[in-house]
Design a protein around this motif. Sequence first.
Motif, short mmCIF file in Angstrom:
data_model
loop_
_atom_site.label_atom_id
_atom_site.label_comp_id
_atom_site.label_asym_id
_atom_site.label_seq_id
_atom_site.Cartn_x
_atom_site.Cartn_y
_atom_site.Cartn_z
N ALA A 107 0.67 -1.24 -0.16
CA ALA A 107 0.00 0.08 -0.03
C ALA A 107 0.81 1.39 -0.07
N TYR A 108 1.93 1.11 0.70
CA TYR A 108 2.96 2.46 1.04
C TYR A 108 3.42 2.74 -0.46
N THR A 109 3.89 1.65 -1.28
CA THR A 109 4.54 1.93 -2.44
C THR A 109 3.63 2.29 -3.54
N LEU A 110 2.42 1.94 -3.24
CA LEU A 110 1.25 2.47 -4.23
C LEU A 110 0.93 3.93 -4.19
N VAL A 111 0.65 4.44 -2.77
CA VAL A 111 0.58 5.77 -2.46
C VAL A 111 1.85 6.41 -3.15
N PRO A 118 -3.29 4.46 5.90
CA PRO A 118 -4.56 4.56 6.32
C PRO A 118 -5.64 4.21 5.27
N ASN A 119 -6.63 3.76 5.59
CA ASN A 119 -7.80 3.35 4.47
C ASN A 119 -9.01 4.12 4.56
N SER A 120 -8.60 5.31 4.80
CA SER A 120 -9.95 6.53 4.81
C SER A 120 -9.68 7.49 3.64
N ARG A 121 -10.46 7.92 2.95
CA ARG A 121 -10.31 8.95 2.12
C ARG A 121 -9.92 10.15 2.71
N ALA A 122 -10.32 10.50 3.79
CA ALA A 122 -10.08 11.80 4.60
C ALA A 122 -8.77 11.82 5.02
N ALA A 123 -8.32 10.70 5.66
CA ALA A 123 -6.99 10.47 5.96
C ALA A 123 -5.94 10.45 4.95
N LEU A 124 -6.11 9.79 4.04
CA LEU A 124 -5.32 9.81 2.68
C LEU A 124 -5.12 11.16 2.21
N GLN A 125 -6.20 12.01 2.05
CA GLN A 125 -6.13 13.29 1.24
C GLN A 125 -5.43 14.26 2.37
N VAL A 135 -23.24 4.10 -13.36
CA VAL A 135 -22.72 2.94 -13.77
C VAL A 135 -23.31 1.64 -12.89
N PRO A 136 -23.85 0.54 -13.55
CA PRO A 136 -24.42 -0.47 -12.56
C PRO A 136 -23.41 -1.04 -11.53
N VAL A 137 -23.74 -1.23 -10.40
CA VAL A 137 -23.22 -1.42 -9.22
C VAL A 137 -22.21 -2.82 -9.25
N ASP A 138 -22.66 -3.73 -10.09
CA ASP A 138 -21.72 -4.81 -10.40
C ASP A 138 -20.61 -4.43 -11.31
N PHE A 139 -20.37 -3.18 -11.83
CA PHE A 139 -19.21 -2.85 -12.54
C PHE A 139 -18.36 -1.78 -11.94
N GLN A 140 -18.65 -1.38 -10.87
CA GLN A 140 -18.17 -0.07 -10.33
C GLN A 140 -16.82 -0.48 -9.44
N GLN A 141 -16.51 -1.67 -9.30
CA GLN A 141 -15.13 -2.04 -8.73
C GLN A 141 -14.07 -1.63 -9.95
N HIS A 142 -14.37 -1.99 -11.02
CA HIS A 142 -13.24 -2.06 -12.05
C HIS A 142 -13.47 -0.90 -13.17
N VAL A 146 -5.66 4.54 -4.55
CA VAL A 146 -5.17 3.75 -3.47
C VAL A 146 -6.51 2.91 -2.80
N LEU A 147 -7.72 3.50 -2.41
CA LEU A 147 -8.87 2.81 -2.16
C LEU A 147 -9.21 1.86 -2.95
N ASN A 148 -9.18 2.11 -4.22
CA ASN A 148 -9.77 1.08 -5.16
C ASN A 148 -8.81 -0.13 -5.43
N MET A 149 -7.42 0.10 -5.65
CA MET A 149 -6.35 -0.99 -6.31
C MET A 149 -6.01 -1.77 -4.86
N TRP A 150 -6.06 -1.12 -3.82
CA TRP A 150 -5.42 -1.92 -2.64
C TRP A 150 -6.51 -2.39 -1.62
N TRP A 151 -7.50 -1.44 -1.56
CA TRP A 151 -8.59 -2.03 -0.73
C TRP A 151 -9.81 -2.36 -1.14
N HIS A 152 -9.72 -2.14 -2.56
CA HIS A 152 -10.79 -2.79 -3.40
C HIS A 152 -12.25 -2.09 -3.32
#
Length: 214
Positions: A33-37, A109-116, A171-178, A129-135
């Motif tokens: 996660a760190y190297t992704l950030v 951290p895995n919250s948007r506010a903390a990351l920002q 976008v339909p919810v089942d396609f939101q992740q990607h 980061v939220l999408n790629m690491w914590w899905h």
Amino acid sequence: MARQLDYHTLREIFRRFHAAEPEPKGELEHVNAYTLVVAVALSAQATDAGVNKATRALFQVADTPERMLELGEEGLTEHIKTIGLYRQKAKNVIKLSRILVEQYGGEVPNSRAALQSLPGVGRKTANVVLNMWWHHPAQAVDTHIFRVGNRSGIAPGKDVDAVERAIEDNVPVDFQQHAHHWLILHGRYHCKARKPLCGTCLIRDLCQFEDKTL
């Protein structure tokens, strides 16, 4: 700006994207996660390929905030000087590394506010980061997604925040992740800014872009 496509059309568009690439991946190389950030922060106004070239050696010696602080700003600068705005980016990476060590025990951290709240990390970086690491189904809107969303009618909006909301709302919810990966890759390799490859486009018949190429 194209009008917002209806649910059934959007569903067919993302069904085709899924059929062509069921598990789309981001192209920034990382090991945790760190190297992704760090990689995403370095990628602002730079290409993923250029960032990857610089970080392959960097992440071998500094793959945690503690090790990055040991490397120091000068050492980091030597690794990333081929990347645009490298001096300011080096300062930000050292600052965010120090904050992660002092306030988060070295963990990302895995919250948007903390990351920002981290230096050099905006909403787009946080969403990646939220999408790629914590899905999380977070939508990181870059220039490719902004272009594709507005040309096609998949997610029209006057600014990146509006496009982000349009993706989340329509976008339909089942396609939101990607969704954001499919749209980034489509914009990068097919729906290009100057010469879109409409002739071989998966969604040509569903897209509202008026100036389609042959």
